[in-house]
Design a protein around this motif. Structure first.
Motif, PDB file in Angstrom:
ATOM      1  N   TYR A  40       0.917  -1.054   0.192  1.00  7.54           N
ATOM      2  CA  TYR A  40      -0.016  -0.007   0.008  1.00  7.54           C
ATOM      3  C   TYR A  40       1.054   1.243   0.104  1.00  7.54           C
ATOM      4  O   TYR A  40       1.949   1.056   0.525  1.00  7.54           O
ATOM      5  N   PRO A  41       0.313   2.553  -0.453  1.00 10.54           N
ATOM      6  CA  PRO A  41       1.369   3.490  -0.540  1.00 10.54           C
ATOM      7  C   PRO A  41       1.512   3.972   0.830  1.00 10.54           C
ATOM      8  O   PRO A  41       0.743   3.985   1.709  1.00 10.54           O
ATOM      9  N   ALA A  42       2.637   4.388   1.057  1.00 12.52           N
ATOM     10  CA  ALA A  42       3.223   4.975   2.396  1.00 12.52           C
ATOM     11  C   ALA A  42       2.813   6.612   2.571  1.00 12.52           C
ATOM     12  O   ALA A  42       3.825   7.221   2.823  1.00 12.52           O
ATOM     13  N   TYR A  43       1.712   6.767   2.306  1.00 10.07           N
ATOM     14  CA  TYR A  43       1.415   8.362   2.344  1.00 10.07           C
ATOM     15  C   TYR A  43       0.592   8.508   3.492  1.00 10.07           C
ATOM     16  O   TYR A  43      -0.371   7.857   3.797  1.00 10.07           O
ATOM     17  N   SER A  44       0.889   9.606   4.373  1.00 15.24           N
ATOM     18  CA  SER A  44      -0.129  10.193   5.267  1.00 15.24           C
ATOM     19  C   SER A  44      -0.772  11.463   4.920  1.00 15.24           C
ATOM     20  O   SER A  44      -0.403  11.993   3.807  1.00 15.24           O
ATOM     21  N   VAL A  45      -1.244  12.058   5.931  1.00 16.90           N
ATOM     22  CA  VAL A  45      -1.770  13.296   5.827  1.00 16.90           C
ATOM     23  C   VAL A  45      -0.659  14.187   5.542  1.00 16.90           C
ATOM     24  O   VAL A  45      -0.708  15.268   4.906  1.00 16.90           O
ATOM     25  N   GLY A  46       0.543  14.078   6.270  1.00 16.94           N
ATOM     26  CA  GLY A  46       1.477  15.020   6.275  1.00 16.94           C
ATOM     27  C   GLY A  46       2.745  14.446   5.156  1.00 16.94           C
ATOM     28  O   GLY A  46       3.747  15.201   5.013  1.00 16.94           O
ATOM     29  N   GLY A  47       2.264  13.607   4.555  1.00 14.97           N
ATOM     30  CA  GLY A  47       3.147  13.010   3.432  1.00 14.97           C
ATOM     31  C   GLY A  47       3.869  11.623   3.694  1.00 14.97           C
ATOM     32  O   GLY A  47       3.170  10.875   4.761  1.00 14.97           O
ATOM     33  N   VAL A  48       4.913  11.346   3.192  1.00 18.72           N
ATOM     34  CA  VAL A  48       5.676  10.041   3.440  1.00 18.72           C
ATOM     35  C   VAL A  48       6.300  10.042   4.739  1.00 18.72           C
ATOM     36  O   VAL A  48       7.027  11.076   5.052  1.00 18.72           O
ATOM     37  N   THR A  49       6.243   9.027   5.400  1.00 17.78           N
ATOM     38  CA  THR A  49       6.880   9.119   7.050  1.00 17.78           C
ATOM     39  C   THR A  49       8.172   8.938   6.591  1.00 17.78           C
ATOM     40  O   THR A  49       8.859   8.317   5.664  1.00 17.78           O
ATOM     41  N   LYS A  50       9.188   8.796   7.726  1.00 20.79           N
ATOM     42  CA  LYS A  50      10.523   8.650   7.774  1.00 20.79           C
ATOM     43  C   LYS A  50      10.787   7.295   7.213  1.00 20.79           C
ATOM     44  O   LYS A  50      11.901   6.943   6.701  1.00 20.79           O
ATOM     45  N   ASN A  51      10.047   6.004   7.948  1.00 16.02           N
ATOM     46  CA  ASN A  51      10.535   4.586   7.707  1.00 16.02           C
ATOM     47  C   ASN A  51       9.605   4.035   6.413  1.00 16.02           C
ATOM     48  O   ASN A  51       9.714   2.870   6.331  1.00 16.02           O
ATOM     49  N   GLY A  52       8.814   4.985   5.659  1.00 10.98           N
ATOM     50  CA  GLY A  52       7.874   4.272   4.761  1.00 10.98           C
ATOM     51  C   GLY A  52       6.635   3.778   4.997  1.00 10.98           C
ATOM     52  O   GLY A  52       6.258   3.261   4.298  1.00 10.98           O
ATOM     53  N   THR A  53       6.252   3.668   6.569  1.00 11.28           N
ATOM     54  CA  THR A  53       5.213   2.978   6.848  1.00 11.28           C
ATOM     55  C   THR A  53       4.206   4.317   7.350  1.00 11.28           C
ATOM     56  O   THR A  53       4.603   5.139   7.855  1.00 11.28           O
ATOM     57  N   PRO A  54       2.860   3.666   7.230  1.00 13.15           N
ATOM     58  CA  PRO A  54       2.091   4.725   7.746  1.00 13.15           C
ATOM     59  C   PRO A  54       1.866   5.088   9.305  1.00 13.15           C
ATOM     60  O   PRO A  54       2.291   4.270   9.841  1.00 13.15           O
ATOM     61  N   PRO A  55       1.780   6.598   9.566  1.00 10.65           N
ATOM     62  CA  PRO A  55       2.035   6.512  11.262  1.00 10.65           C
ATOM     63  C   PRO A  55       0.999   5.970  11.947  1.00 10.65           C
ATOM     64  O   PRO A  55       0.981   5.721  13.145  1.00 10.65           O
ATOM     65  N   ASN A  56      -0.360   5.435  11.424  1.00  9.74           N
ATOM     66  CA  ASN A  56      -1.442   4.868  12.000  1.00  9.74           C
ATOM     67  C   ASN A  56      -1.547   3.449  11.744  1.00  9.74           C
ATOM     68  O   ASN A  56      -2.585   2.790  11.563  1.00  9.74           O
ATOM     69  N   SER A  57      -0.332   2.725  11.641  1.00  9.72           N
ATOM     70  CA  SER A  57      -0.277   1.195  11.395  1.00  9.72           C
ATOM     71  C   SER A  57      -0.998   0.550  12.564  1.00  9.72           C
ATOM     72  O   SER A  57      -1.610  -0.507  12.396  1.00  9.72           O
ATOM     73  N   GLY A  58      -0.957   1.067  13.860  1.00 11.40           N
ATOM     74  CA  GLY A  58      -1.715   0.614  14.915  1.00 11.40           C
ATOM     75  C   GLY A  58      -2.971   0.633  14.747  1.00 11.40           C
ATOM     76  O   GLY A  58      -3.927  -0.313  15.090  1.00 11.40           O
ATOM     77  N   ASP A  59      -3.588   1.744  14.064  1.00 10.95           N
ATOM     78  CA  ASP A  59      -4.952   1.761  13.792  1.00 10.95           C
ATOM     79  C   ASP A  59      -5.548   0.577  12.675  1.00 10.95           C
ATOM     80  O   ASP A  59      -6.487   0.140  12.699  1.00 10.95           O
ATOM     81  N   ARG A  60      -4.389   0.701  11.962  1.00  4.45           N
ATOM     82  CA  ARG A  60      -4.880  -0.483  10.678  1.00  4.45           C
ATOM     83  C   ARG A  60      -4.989  -1.679  11.260  1.00  4.45           C
ATOM     84  O   ARG A  60      -5.852  -2.318  10.807  1.00  4.45           O
TER      85      ARG A  60
END
Length: 115
Positions: A40-60
């Motif tokens: 899946y694309p590693a984009y979030s509201v703020g853009g791409v995160t540092k390590n390439g994973t979404p910031p809300n992976s716990g929520d997923r």
């Protein structure tokens, strides 16, 4: 004397540029490999995160667990409903047979028709 200091300074600067270049190339290659492995694309509201994973992976993960729980619960309810319906059909067939037997007991079949 100035010549030796100039050569040493240029050598140190060249060494620093080469080191930073190699490190940058390594990070770029590592990030591109991580990006290729992600489904899946590693984009979030703020853009791409540092390590390439979404910031809300716990929520997923939490949402996926909730969906799986709901799916299993619905599946168990459907199976229980099917088993209950199947048991009722079996019961209704046996009830119909027993009703016929009970009706035969209450008729006047044992009484002779002609005297």
């Amino acid at each position: 004397m100035y010549f030796i200091a100039l050569v040493a300074g240029c050598s140190a600067a060249l060494f620093l540029v080469i080191t930073v270049g190699i490190y940058s190339w390594y990070k770029l290659q590592r990030n591109s490999k991580l990006g290729a492995d992600v489904k899946y694309p590693a984009y979030s509201v703020g853009g791409v995160t540092k390590n390439g994973t979404p910031p809300n992976s716990g929520d997923r993960r939490l949402a996926h667990s909730a969906q799986m729980y709901h799916y299993q619960h619905q599946k168990q309810q459907i199976l229980a409903l099917e088993n209950n319906t199947r048991d009722q059909r079996r019961g209704s067939v046996s009830d119909a047979d027993s009703d016929d037997e009970n009706d035969a007991d209450h008729t006047c079949m044992n009484v002779p028709l002609f005297h």
